[in-house]
Scaffold this motif. Structure first.
Motif: not given
Ligand code: P6P
Length: 338
Positions: A212, A328, A323-324, A265, A259, A297
């Motif tokens: 993160y 998220m 992000g992922s 994220i 990321n 994402g």
């Protein structure tokens, strides 16, 4: 018999091959990406010798963002403006380094169907300390009539209307990553031949990651939902993947690229001092939101999808969470209800 190494696919070969899948394609997008790649190669050369020549440090100017302008910023901006102005595929540009739009307003450029927005050198505060920096770009079909000068309405389009978006990261290697509706692909600069070569085909953002990225120094300025999510990142136990690692290098291109490739994220939330966040919608958040969504994402401003935001100003800011998908989704559980 000439042995042609067909394992190497250059950026130009790839974009031309892609346009062959569109019968109506004119080749303008391929030419535009080639132009951007050319400017990136020139910036690569200067970034990689920044410590050796007097291109470090400040110009003494302050840009529209109120930030000290580094010499390399100015050089990079001039390279991208120059190749796009002298190409045949761009009617005008908008840049973090320019107060207003720059319509090229000459016969050939006015016939071009694209406009380009870019941050020529994001993270430039890191130039002097050898941290990876990057260029971010966004490409739209113009809305105004071909043959006329580009206009502000060509640039104030929602990110969902992007034709393509990409970035160049000047790091341990120089990579050109771009997305179209066909997907996201990465090209690494092979300096021995001076070409960006396909190295990361069909990039997919992992649905789950271990990183993160946020400036924890602002923690007590974030809203309760963001604080709750950061707390969750730190409290995860082995049963749900274990605590995440905090990775934040202060260079958006480097943080988001990591990321994107490994999962994670990135957050630049609103703070008390920056109620709209720090990052720019049009040439930082929209391009990355397009790229990350095309790779699986998600990207929001904490309430809405970034790509749905209707811009009203060229340099407007927005909070950014990107992000992922799984990370998220968990973030949204914390912030959407707040
Ligand atoms: P802060 C660099 O100046 C930048 O625009 C982004 O590249 C980076 O992610 C962010 O600012 C860092 O901002 O406030 O955490 O130092």
């Amino acid at each position: 018999m000439l042995k042609v190494n067909r394992n190497i696919v250059t950026l130009d070969e790839f974009t031309i091959n892609q346009l062959r899948t569109f019968s109506a394609a004119t080749g303008e997008l391929s030419a535009l990406l080639r132009d951007i790649g050319l400017a990136a190669k020139r910036v690569h050369v200067e970034v990689n010798k920044a410590g050796l020549v007097d291109i470090l440090g400040d110009t003494g100017e302050i840009n529209v963002q109120g930030e000290a302008v580094k010499k390399l910023d100015v050089y990079a901006n001039n390279q991208f403006v120059g190749v796009l102005k002298h190409g045949v595929s761009c009617a005008g540009v908008a840049s973090e380094e320019l107060d207003d739009i720059l319509p090229f307003n000459e016969v050939v450029s006015n016939k071009s169907k694209y406009v380009v927005l870019f941050d020529p050198l994001d993270g430039s505060g890191n130039i002097d300390v050898n941290v990876s920096i990057g260029t971010i770009f966004s490409i739209y079909n113009r809305k105004t009539a071909l043959g006329t000068p580009a206009d502000l309405q060509d640039f104030l389009q929602p990110g969902s209307q992007q034709i393509a978006a990409g970035y160049i990261i000047y790091g341990s290697s120089t990579m050109f990553v771009y997305a179209t509706k066909l997907g996201v692909n990465g090209f690494t600069l092979d300096t021995s031949i001076g070409e960006f070569c396909l190295s990361h085909p069909n990039i997919q953002c992992p649905a789950q990651g271990q990183f993160y990225s946020v400036n924890n120094g602002n923690f007590y300025e974030y809203n309760k939902g963001v604080q709750e999510y950061i707390d969750r990142c730190q409290r995860k136990d082995k049963s749900n993947g274990g605590p995440y690692s905090q990775r934040y290098i202060g260079s958006m291109v480097a943080d988001v690229h990591r990321n994107l490739m490994k999962g994670g994220i990135f957050m630049y939330p609103a703070t008390i001092k920056k109620p709209n966040g720090k990052l720019r919608l049009l040439y930082e958040c929209n391009p990355f939101a397009y790229i990350v969504e095309k790779s699986g994402g998600m990207a929001t401003n904490g309430q809405n999808r970034i790509l749905d935001i209707i811009p009203t100003e060229l340099h407007q800011r927005t909070p950014l969470f990107i992000g992922s998908k799984n990370m998220m989704t968990e973030l949204n559980e914390c912030v959407m209800s707040k």
